[in-house]
Design a protein around this motif. Structure first.
Motif, PDB file in Angstrom:
ATOM      1  N   TYR A 146       0.832  -1.201   0.000  1.00 22.77           N
ATOM      2  CA  TYR A 146       0.000   0.000   0.000  1.00 22.77           C
ATOM      3  C   TYR A 146       0.866   1.251   0.000  1.00 22.77           C
ATOM      4  CZ  TYR A 146      -4.017   2.941   1.340  1.00 22.77           C
ATOM      5  OH  TYR A 146      -5.013   3.887   1.371  1.00 22.77           O
TER       6      TYR A 146
ATOM      7  N   PHE B 279      -7.491  10.150  -2.936  1.00 29.04           N
ATOM      8  CA  PHE B 279      -7.948  10.374  -1.569  1.00 29.04           C
ATOM      9  C   PHE B 279      -8.066  11.848  -1.190  1.00 29.04           C
ATOM     10  CE2 PHE B 279      -6.023   6.127  -1.451  1.00 29.04           C
ATOM     11  CZ  PHE B 279      -7.072   5.401  -0.894  1.00 29.04           C
TER      12      PHE B 279
ATOM     13  N   ARG C 212     -11.480  -1.681  -0.216  1.00 26.19           N
ATOM     14  CA  ARG C 212     -11.899  -1.824   1.184  1.00 26.19           C
ATOM     15  C   ARG C 212     -12.219  -3.276   1.497  1.00 26.19           C
ATOM     16  NH1 ARG C 212     -14.562   3.205   0.282  1.00 26.19           N
ATOM     17  NH2 ARG C 212     -16.539   2.145  -0.185  1.00 26.19           N
TER      18      ARG C 212
ATOM     19  N   SER D 284     -10.621  -5.659   4.410  1.00 21.87           N
ATOM     20  CA  SER D 284     -11.494  -6.298   5.400  1.00 21.87           C
ATOM     21  C   SER D 284     -11.321  -7.805   5.406  1.00 21.87           C
ATOM     22  CB  SER D 284     -12.961  -5.947   5.103  1.00 21.87           C
ATOM     23  OG  SER D 284     -13.193  -4.562   5.228  1.00 21.87           O
TER      24      SER D 284
ATOM     25  N   SER E 108     -11.109  -3.215  10.210  1.00 21.05           N
ATOM     26  CA  SER E 108     -10.798  -2.739   8.865  1.00 21.05           C
ATOM     27  C   SER E 108     -10.509  -1.243   8.874  1.00 21.05           C
ATOM     28  CB  SER E 108     -11.966  -3.043   7.923  1.00 21.05           C
ATOM     29  OG  SER E 108     -11.731  -2.504   6.644  1.00 21.05           O
ATOM     30  N   THR E 109     -11.323  -0.488   9.604  1.00 19.28           N
ATOM     31  CA  THR E 109     -11.111   0.958   9.703  1.00 19.28           C
ATOM     32  C   THR E 109      -9.762   1.261  10.348  1.00 19.28           C
ATOM     33  OG1 THR E 109     -13.483   1.402   9.861  1.00 19.28           O
ATOM     34  CG2 THR E 109     -11.992   3.112  10.674  1.00 19.28           C
ATOM     35  N   ALA E 110      -9.450   0.520  11.420  1.00 23.77           N
ATOM     36  CA  ALA E 110      -8.177   0.732  12.107  1.00 23.77           C
ATOM     37  C   ALA E 110      -6.997   0.378  11.215  1.00 23.77           C
ATOM     38  CB  ALA E 110      -8.136  -0.106  13.388  1.00 23.77           C
TER      39      ALA E 110
ATOM     40  N   TRP F  30      -6.847   0.187   7.864  1.00 25.05           N
ATOM     41  CA  TRP F  30      -6.697   1.104   6.740  1.00 25.05           C
ATOM     42  C   TRP F  30      -6.158   2.447   7.225  1.00 25.05           C
ATOM     43  CZ3 TRP F  30     -10.704   1.268   2.209  1.00 25.05           C
ATOM     44  CH2 TRP F  30     -10.148   1.970   1.140  1.00 25.05           C
ATOM     45  N   SER F  31      -6.646   2.905   8.351  1.00 27.85           N
ATOM     46  CA  SER F  31      -6.175   4.188   8.887  1.00 27.85           C
ATOM     47  C   SER F  31      -4.674   4.149   9.151  1.00 27.85           C
ATOM     48  CB  SER F  31      -6.920   4.526  10.178  1.00 27.85           C
ATOM     49  OG  SER F  31      -8.309   4.675   9.952  1.00 27.85           O
ATOM     50  N   LEU F  32      -4.203   3.016   9.654  1.00 30.97           N
ATOM     51  CA  LEU F  32      -2.786   2.885   9.971  1.00 30.97           C
ATOM     52  C   LEU F  32      -1.928   2.968   8.706  1.00 30.97           C
ATOM     53  CD1 LEU F  32      -0.383   2.275  11.799  1.00 30.97           C
ATOM     54  CD2 LEU F  32      -0.973  -0.165  11.642  1.00 30.97           C
TER      55      LEU F  32
ATOM     56  N   HIS G 298      -2.766   3.973   5.732  1.00 32.04           N
ATOM     57  CA  HIS G 298      -3.002   5.225   5.004  1.00 32.04           C
ATOM     58  C   HIS G 298      -2.223   6.364   5.655  1.00 32.04           C
ATOM     59  CE1 HIS G 298      -5.242   7.488   2.030  1.00 32.04           C
ATOM     60  NE2 HIS G 298      -5.546   8.386   2.943  1.00 32.04           N
ATOM     61  N   GLY G 299      -2.223   6.371   6.976  1.00 33.59           N
ATOM     62  CA  GLY G 299      -1.438   7.381   7.681  1.00 33.59           C
ATOM     63  C   GLY G 299       0.045   7.238   7.415  1.00 33.59           C
TER      64      GLY G 299
END
Length: 205
Positions: A94, A109, A128, A132, A148-150, A152-154, A156-157
């Motif tokens: 990623y 994004f 997504r 997931s 999944s949110t956690a 992806w956030s990691l 992506h950050g």
């Protein structure tokens, strides 16, 4: 290109040529406009309007292409992740995609999502879904949506921190090592312990 050349594109070829030209403009940091895309593709200034109503539609099509390319990168291994180390490898891909296609990644994004563009929404949803599914396979008892949110956030950050230079510069291997260690620190408490009650990974890096 001659006038005859401008009229030589088949319907699908023209759209592909316009998207290719638009991506090249993005990568060079040039301003993206339908007129400039047409000039770079060697077609008439009216040609882009056969496929894109306006600049926003062109950007949505580019974003969809970006999400599809990202999806291919993430599914490159062709196997379902089973360990935290496998998840970390997805994170590396990623971030590598973001560093390889920075302008496209920011477009994907950075712009407000056009929910009316089915192509873009579908492509983003597929990515997504990949994230997931990967996390659910390693942590089957967890809240799939929250995890999944956690996850992806990691990643992506991490991608944007590298793009913005906040994590310093380094070789591709140094970036990959940083991403792996960050993901493993979060998902396995600082160790390389894996899901499903498996022993710690002995994978060498």
């Amino acid at each position: 290109m001659s006038t005859s050349g401008k009229d030589s594109y088949h319907h699908g070829d023209l759209r592909a040529a316009l998207l290719k030209a638009a991506l090249e403009l993005l990568e060079t940091g040039s301003e993206l406009s339908l007129r400039e895309v047409a000039r770079r593709a060697g077609v008439s200034s009216a040609a882009p309007y056969r496929h894109f109503a306006d600049k926003r539609a062109l950007e949505s099509a580019l974003a969809a292409e970006g999400f599809r390319e990202l999806g291919r990168e993430l599914s490159q291994a062709g196997v379902t992740p089973r360990t935290v180390s496998d998840i970390a490898e997805l994170g590396v891909r990623y971030v590598e995609f973001a560093l390889k296609r920075p302008a496209l990644f920011c477009l994907m994004f950075g712009n407000a999502c056009d929910d009316s563009n089915d192509e873009r929404v579908r492509a983003a949803t597929e990515v997504r879904g990949l994230v997931s599914t990967a996390l659910a396979s390693v942590f089957p008892g967890a809240d799939a949506s929250a995890l999944s949110t956690a996850g992806w956030s990691l990643v992506h950050g991490l991608a944007f921190l590298h793009l913005d230079g906040k994590l310093g510069t380094g070789t591709r291997q140094e970036v990959a090592t940083r991403v792996r260690s960050s993901i493993e620190a979060i998902f396995s408490g600082g160790s390389t312990a894996v899901g499903r009650g498996e022993p710690k990974s002995t994978r060498t890096r």
